[in-house]
Scaffold this motif. Structure first.
Motif, PDB file in Angstrom:
ATOM      1  N   PHE A 168       0.798  -1.229   0.000  1.00  0.00           N
ATOM      2  CA  PHE A 168       0.000   0.000   0.000  1.00  0.00           C
ATOM      3  C   PHE A 168       0.828   1.275   0.000  1.00  0.00           C
ATOM      4  O   PHE A 168       0.324   2.329  -0.398  1.00  0.00           O
ATOM      5  N   TYR A 169       2.077   1.237   0.452  1.00  0.00           N
ATOM      6  CA  TYR A 169       2.835   2.471   0.618  1.00  0.00           C
ATOM      7  C   TYR A 169       4.193   2.445  -0.081  1.00  0.00           C
ATOM      8  O   TYR A 169       5.055   3.265   0.230  1.00  0.00           O
ATOM      9  N   GLU A 170       4.382   1.533  -0.994  1.00  0.00           N
ATOM     10  CA  GLU A 170       5.603   1.467  -1.799  1.00  0.00           C
ATOM     11  C   GLU A 170       6.859   1.427  -0.930  1.00  0.00           C
ATOM     12  O   GLU A 170       7.881   2.049  -1.244  1.00  0.00           O
ATOM     13  N   VAL A 171       6.761   0.717   0.167  1.00  0.00           N
ATOM     14  CA  VAL A 171       7.935   0.527   1.014  1.00  0.00           C
ATOM     15  C   VAL A 171       8.929  -0.360   0.283  1.00  0.00           C
ATOM     16  O   VAL A 171       8.553  -1.377  -0.311  1.00  0.00           O
ATOM     17  N   ARG A 172      10.187   0.020   0.299  1.00  0.00           N
ATOM     18  CA  ARG A 172      11.203  -0.777  -0.377  1.00  0.00           C
ATOM     19  C   ARG A 172      11.368  -2.137   0.283  1.00  0.00           C
ATOM     20  O   ARG A 172      11.085  -2.301   1.475  1.00  0.00           O
ATOM     21  N   SER A 173      11.825  -3.104  -0.482  1.00  0.00           N
ATOM     22  CA  SER A 173      12.094  -4.425   0.068  1.00  0.00           C
ATOM     23  C   SER A 173      13.318  -4.347   0.983  1.00  0.00           C
ATOM     24  O   SER A 173      14.169  -3.457   0.833  1.00  0.00           O
ATOM     25  N   PRO A 174      13.431  -5.259   1.948  1.00  0.00           N
ATOM     26  CA  PRO A 174      14.608  -5.231   2.830  1.00  0.00           C
ATOM     27  C   PRO A 174      15.907  -5.329   2.047  1.00  0.00           C
ATOM     28  O   PRO A 174      16.042  -6.171   1.154  1.00  0.00           O
ATOM     29  N   ALA A 175      16.859  -4.464   2.366  1.00  0.00           N
ATOM     30  CA  ALA A 175      18.133  -4.475   1.652  1.00  0.00           C
ATOM     31  C   ALA A 175      18.930  -5.729   1.966  1.00  0.00           C
ATOM     32  O   ALA A 175      19.640  -6.253   1.115  1.00  0.00           O
ATOM     33  N   SER A 176      18.827  -6.219   3.185  1.00  0.00           N
ATOM     34  CA  SER A 176      19.536  -7.432   3.594  1.00  0.00           C
ATOM     35  C   SER A 176      18.593  -8.288   4.435  1.00  0.00           C
ATOM     36  O   SER A 176      18.327  -7.956   5.596  1.00  0.00           O
ATOM     37  N   VAL A 177      18.085  -9.350   3.832  1.00  0.00           N
ATOM     38  CA  VAL A 177      17.156 -10.228   4.548  1.00  0.00           C
ATOM     39  C   VAL A 177      17.861 -10.890   5.735  1.00  0.00           C
ATOM     40  O   VAL A 177      17.291 -11.012   6.823  1.00  0.00           O
ATOM     41  N   ALA A 178      19.118 -11.296   5.551  1.00  0.00           N
ATOM     42  CA  ALA A 178      19.862 -11.951   6.627  1.00  0.00           C
ATOM     43  C   ALA A 178      20.045 -11.014   7.818  1.00  0.00           C
ATOM     44  O   ALA A 178      19.847 -11.409   8.976  1.00  0.00           O
ATOM     45  N   ALA A 179      20.431  -9.762   7.547  1.00  0.00           N
ATOM     46  CA  ALA A 179      20.611  -8.790   8.634  1.00  0.00           C
ATOM     47  C   ALA A 179      19.282  -8.494   9.316  1.00  0.00           C
ATOM     48  O   ALA A 179      19.219  -8.351  10.548  1.00  0.00           O
ATOM     49  N   LEU A 180      18.206  -8.440   8.527  1.00  0.00           N
ATOM     50  CA  LEU A 180      16.889  -8.175   9.096  1.00  0.00           C
ATOM     51  C   LEU A 180      16.441  -9.332   9.996  1.00  0.00           C
ATOM     52  O   LEU A 180      15.921  -9.115  11.093  1.00  0.00           O
ATOM     53  N   ILE A 181      16.653 -10.557   9.546  1.00  0.00           N
ATOM     54  CA  ILE A 181      16.274 -11.719  10.352  1.00  0.00           C
ATOM     55  C   ILE A 181      17.063 -11.742  11.657  1.00  0.00           C
ATOM     56  O   ILE A 181      16.510 -12.005  12.733  1.00  0.00           O
ATOM     57  N   LEU A 182      18.356 -11.449  11.577  1.00  0.00           N
ATOM     58  CA  LEU A 182      19.177 -11.422  12.791  1.00  0.00           C
ATOM     59  C   LEU A 182      18.650 -10.385  13.770  1.00  0.00           C
ATOM     60  O   LEU A 182      18.480 -10.674  14.970  1.00  0.00           O
TER      61      LEU A 182
END
Length: 256
Positions: free
Chosen positions: A152-166
């Motif tokens: 709904f708000y054109e939020v960018r995808s996570p730049a680093s999925v691994a860093a986000l999961i951590l």
């Protein structure tokens, strides 16, 4: 020698048998706890409904605004790129500060923990099951918030999925641990719920997940820095927006 070898073999077999029984008990108890927690209105409201409602409110107010020319606000990420990763931490905070301690305190108040102990379910298994249930439900809520934000708000995808999961795992485990501690210290469910609600809303408003940190005074920022949601939001925002793993913030969360 033969006797000693047989004794060691018997000890290892006994240990493996106890470990398997403990794992089976944990699995069964976690499944039961999941069904019980999902029946509680607090879980549905604060793990799923409230973050989604707040997402749409802030999205309609700010969209992807980045402030006035020359003004640094929302850490210069854009409003919803700033808020969405912070809301992942807010979902975990809601469960850890409100649902979990209320549930555990209700168990203590009703004598459920004593009955569980008498039936062979030990304290670590109870806390482990609560942590697993909380992790599962907050992950569903976090994914829901992230997907809606991107749709709904054109939020960018996570730049680093691994860093986000951590960052997400460390943040969530921190809130689960604090929730278990609060549930252990407060003897009544109503008291645990009231304290948890106060802690949650204080954290939400001074951690940059409601007003951005740039518009808060030094006093409010100082209070926010003393609370875990501030550090969780920073770590999640950095991972989402391409700044990588924020070791300082994760270290503070782990220390908490």
């Amino acid at each position: 020698m033969a006797v000693a070898s047989a004794s060691r073999s018997t000890t290892r077999t006994g240990f493996r048998s106890r470990a398997r029984r403990s794992a089976r008990t944990l699995r069964k108890f976690t499944f039961v706890e999941l069904k019980l927690v999902l029946r509680e209105p607090l879980t549905l409201v604060f793990s799923f409904a409230f973050p989604v409602v707040f997402l749409f409110v802030m999205g309609q107010v700010f969209g992807q605004s980045s402030g006035e020319p020359g003004e640094v606000i929302w850490r210069d990420f854009g409003a919803m790129n700033y808020y969405i990763p912070g809301y992942l931490g807010m979902v975990a905070c809601a469960f850890g500060m409100i649902t979990l301690p209320t549930h555990l305190a209700a168990y203590r108040e009703r004598g459920v923990l004593r009955r569980l102990h008498a039936s062979g379910v030990r304290g670590p298994q109870v806390l482990g099951s609560q942590t697993l249930v909380g992790f599962a439900l907050t992950t569903v809520g976090a994914v829901l918030v992230a997907v809606l934000g991107m749709l709904f708000y054109e939020v960018r995808s996570p730049a680093s999925v691994a860093a986000l999961i951590l960052a997400y795992v460390v943040s969530t485990l921190t809130f689960m641990a604090l929730g278990c501690l609060l549930g252990a210290l407060v003897p009544r469910a109503r008291a645990a719920q009231g304290i948890g609600l106060i802690l949650f809303f204080v954290m939400m408003f001074v951690s940059g997940t409601a007003p951005p940190i740039e518009v808060m005074g030094d006093t409010l920022v100082g209070i926010g820095k003393a609370l875990p949601l501030y550090h969780a939001a920073f770590a999640l925002q950095d991972a989402w927006n391409g700044l990588g793993v924020n070791g300082l913030e994760l270290g503070i969360l782990a220390a908490i």
